[in-house]
Enzyme design. Structure first.
Site, PDB file in Angstrom:
ATOM      1  N   GLU A 175       1.239  -0.654  -5.096  1.00 24.80           N
ATOM      2  CA  GLU A 175       0.271   0.420  -5.344  1.00 24.80           C
ATOM      3  C   GLU A 175       1.080   1.712  -5.469  1.00 24.80           C
ATOM      4  OE1 GLU A 175      -3.338   3.135  -3.685  1.00 24.80           O
ATOM      5  OE2 GLU A 175      -1.633   2.613  -2.454  1.00 24.80           O
ATOM      6  N   ASP A 224       0.823  -1.202   0.000  1.00 24.43           N
ATOM      7  CA  ASP A 224       0.000   0.000   0.000  1.00 24.43           C
ATOM      8  C   ASP A 224       0.864   1.262   0.000  1.00 24.43           C
ATOM      9  OD1 ASP A 224      -2.605   1.377   0.506  1.00 24.43           O
ATOM     10  OD2 ASP A 224      -1.595   1.942   2.361  1.00 24.43           O
TER      11      ASP A 224
HETATM   12  C1  GLC Z   1      -4.119   3.471  -0.406  1.00 26.69           C
HETATM   13  C2  GLC Z   1      -5.463   2.822  -0.253  1.00 26.69           C
HETATM   14  C3  GLC Z   1      -6.457   3.827   0.232  1.00 26.69           C
HETATM   15  C4  GLC Z   1      -5.962   4.410   1.545  1.00 26.69           C
HETATM   16  C5  GLC Z   1      -4.557   4.969   1.393  1.00 26.69           C
HETATM   17  C6  GLC Z   1      -3.953   5.297   2.720  1.00 26.69           C
HETATM   18  O1  GLC Z   1      -4.111   4.417  -1.406  1.00 26.69           O
HETATM   19  O2  GLC Z   1      -5.858   2.243  -1.454  1.00 26.69           O
HETATM   20  O3  GLC Z   1      -7.726   3.279   0.389  1.00 26.69           O
HETATM   21  O4  GLC Z   1      -6.835   5.407   1.996  1.00 26.69           O
HETATM   22  O5  GLC Z   1      -3.705   4.029   0.797  1.00 26.69           O
HETATM   23  O6  GLC Z   1      -3.630   4.127   3.417  1.00 26.69           O
END
Ligand code: GLC
Length: 612
Positions: free
Chosen positions: A259, A217
């Site tokens: 991500e 993440d």
């Molecule tokens: C990522 C997740 C999102 C979250 C963010 C902070 O982008 O997909 O849902 O709010 O991280 O953890």
């Protein structure tokens, strides 16, 4: 590519195939709390999810990506973790998680979980300890502190609708702490070797529980340095290399999925030289799929794929149309963003931060042809498709709910009370199910769609089967053809054994174009689903016509393979899937045993499980 008929190459040996499983996988993304509530407290749980594994299997997915489920105050839906080794009790226990993983594995479904390591919750004992620890101590340095709150000013604010600074004053520590997301999510300090040790420890904890992959993440923001934007820094990539090395050492089949919502060239860096993430979400492509559709122009898709095609060996894009967040428009130009907002999110309420908080079906006004068109791209472009739960039935959203909750509502299983998701009192549900007339659970639900041959659900299942029957979609190359008509997108997916021609009409009305297929002179196009033979390819330009928003997948076969070519005909859903209130199905590993013993064991198991 060669036009000569090539001998079928032996497939990869089984060890390689196992290691590269993610290339031919179809990933189903879901939140345990949204899927199915087995204990009727209004919140989905692991026992409920285990009940519906056969549904996911029947859809054709063979990997599940679970949104965060660890102990958390849920200020950011679980992306604010307060204990990395405990499960939120509303979702179940570690034993139930273990049981779910076992049941998934018994069906050859892999499990990918979240590694939320950029930040923790401010309720995490590490943060509570840090704010009380003396400045400069290793405990304090689990997080990033400042006396002034003026450092790293070049770092942008990501949640612009709710935060005004990346620094927040902590009255206990008497200092500011750094956070790239909500103030309740302090960033961990990756310059502290103890933090890296903790992360390895967490990783191994979940690997030992049988997890097959991690979505990393918010990975671009791990390290911050003065005078930089604090994104994609060299030091962040060094941390990723450490994480990858640990994974290789402990469980070489485990995948890391980044991500990293960044411009194309920076997103590519998350593969490293094949020594960082195995996969990364194709953030550069996603908004351009919507752009191409809106503009009826193939150029945005072709341009971005050409820019992002060179990946290290064994690496793979993860393709997606929608997910649990807003459809992000952070990485397109301001003009493009305004245009996409104008087309897909006319009302301000449909927007959040720099994106659009809508599901797939509502974005496209329920237009089945455009939904199918985007799915055809998801399943045939170069990458592993990720399907967001509920989008396979065209589920709706609720823009009146706060933050991104509108796209995180309960799965719509049936037209029964609470969408068949839970038998709890409506008021106890974690979020209300969608009940609008077009996209709500009365009209859009799994039960209805399983029984309707032409439902979106059955159609998506069919597409997934076709994709899985043709490994070139997963691990083959992509080559774009250049049709004279820019509203038509034409590309080949090919490997040593297969050559597939994909054609898409991005326009609302019928289109024709000519393609130069002379390199494949003598090959015969055969439609993939029904096996219809199309006119032979010659040296002359090949004419194709498609109805508005239509698409075609054609296998280009040598003449002597046409007779025996297999197609992928429609198949009805499995009739034995569980209905929400029926008992758990027999576990596959038990099916292999003597059926008499199985029947007895099942009874014991179900009784034990249900009374637990
Ligand atoms: C990522 C997740 C999102 C979250 C963010 C902070 O982008 O997909 O849902 O709010 O991280 O953890």
């Amino acid at each position: 590519m060669s036009q000569k008929k090539s001998k079928k190459k032996p497939s990869l040996d089984t060890t390689d195939q196992r290691k590269l499983w993610y290339k031919n996988a179809v990933i189903y993304q879901l939140h345990v709390r949204a899927f199915y509530d087995a204990d009727n407290d209004g919140v989905g749980d692991f026992r409920g999810l285990a009940k519906w594994l056969d549904y996911i299997k029947d859809l054709g997915a063979d990997a599940i990506w679970l949104l965060p489920f660890c102990q958390s105050p849920l200020r950011d839906d679980g992306y604010d973790i307060s204990d990395y080794k405990a499960i939120n009790p509303a979702y179940g226990t570690l034993d139930e998680f273990r049981d779910f993983v076992e049941q998934a594995h018994a069906r050859d479904i892999r499990v990918i979980t979240e590694l939320v390591v950029n930040h923790s919750s401010d309720q995490h004992p590490w943060f509570q300890r840090a704010r009380r620890a003396p400045p400069g101590s290793p405990e304090r340095d689990y997080y990033v502190w400042s006396d002034t709150g003026h450092e790293y000013e070049e770092a942008r604010i990501i949640f612009i609708d709710s935060e005004v600074s990346n620094w927040t004053w902590d009255p206990v520590a008497k200092a500011y702490y750094w956070h790239r997301f909500y103030a309740c999510q302090p960033d961990l300090n990756f310059d502290n070797p103890l933090v890296i040790r903790e992360i390895k420890d967490i990783l191994n904890f979940w690997l030992d529980l049988g997890v097959d992959g991690f979505r990393l993440d918010a990975v671009p923001y791990l390290v911050e340095r003065e005078g930089t934007t604090g994104e994609n820094l060299h030091e962040t990539h060094s941390v990723l290399k450490i994480i990858r090395a640990e994974v290789e050492r402990r469980h070489p089949e485990c995948v890391l999925l980044a991500e990293a919502n960044q411009p194309a060239e920076l997103t590519l860096r998350y593969f490293g030289r094949g020594d960082e993430c195995h996969m990364a979400f194709h953030f550069p492509l996603m908004p351009r799929l919507f752009m191409s559709l809106a503009q009826e122009d193939s150029a945005p898709i072709v341009d971005i794929i050409e820019q992002t095609r060179a990946l290290p060996d064994d690496c793979q894009w993860a393709l997606f149309l929608r997910n649990h967040d807003e459809l992000t428009l952070e990485m397109v130009t301001e003009d493009e963003r305004d245009y996409l907002w104008h087309v897909y999110a006319t009302h301000r309420r449909l927007r959040i931060n720099l994106g659009i908080r809508r599901r797939l079906a509502t974005l496209l006004n329920g237009d089945r042809r455009r939904i199918e068109l985007l799915y055809s791209l998801l399943f045939s472009l170069n990458g592993t498709p990720v399907v967001y739960y509920g989008d396979e039935i065209g589920m709706g959203d609720n823009p009146f709910l706060g933050d991104r909750d509108g796209v995180r509502t309960p799965m719509q299983w049936s037209a029964d009370r609470n969408a068949g998701f839970s038998r709890a009192d409506h008021v106890a549900l974690y979020l209300p199910p969608i009940h609008d007339p077009l996209f709500g659970y009365g009209a859009v639900n799994v039960e209805l769609q399983r029984s309707m041959r032409s439902s979106l659900l059955n159609w998506v299942r069919w597409m997934i089967r076709a994709r899985r029957a043709h490994p070139a979609f997963g691990s083959g190359e992509i080559t774009f053809l250049r049709p004279g008509n820019p509203k038509m997108l034409a590309y080949l997916r090919h490997d040593e054994n297969e050559m597939i021609l994909c054609l898409v009409n991005l326009c609302e009305t019928a289109q024709a174009t000519q393609l130069d297929l002379s390199e494949w002179d003598g090959r015969v196009p055969v439609e993939m689903f029904g096996g219809c033979r199309f006119p032979d390819i010659g040296v002359e330009p090949y004419t194709v016509t498609l109805p508005g928003h239509g698409f075609l997948w054609l296998k280009l076969l040598p003449e002597d393979e046409v007779e025996t070519a297999e197609c992928v005909p429609f198949e009805a859903s499995r009739p034995d899937l569980p209905a929400p209130d029926r008992p758990l199905p027999t576990r596959p590993r038990e099916r292999e045993k003597d059926s008499q013993v199985v029947a007895e064991e099942d009874q014991i198991d179900h009784e034990g499980h249900d009374s637990a």
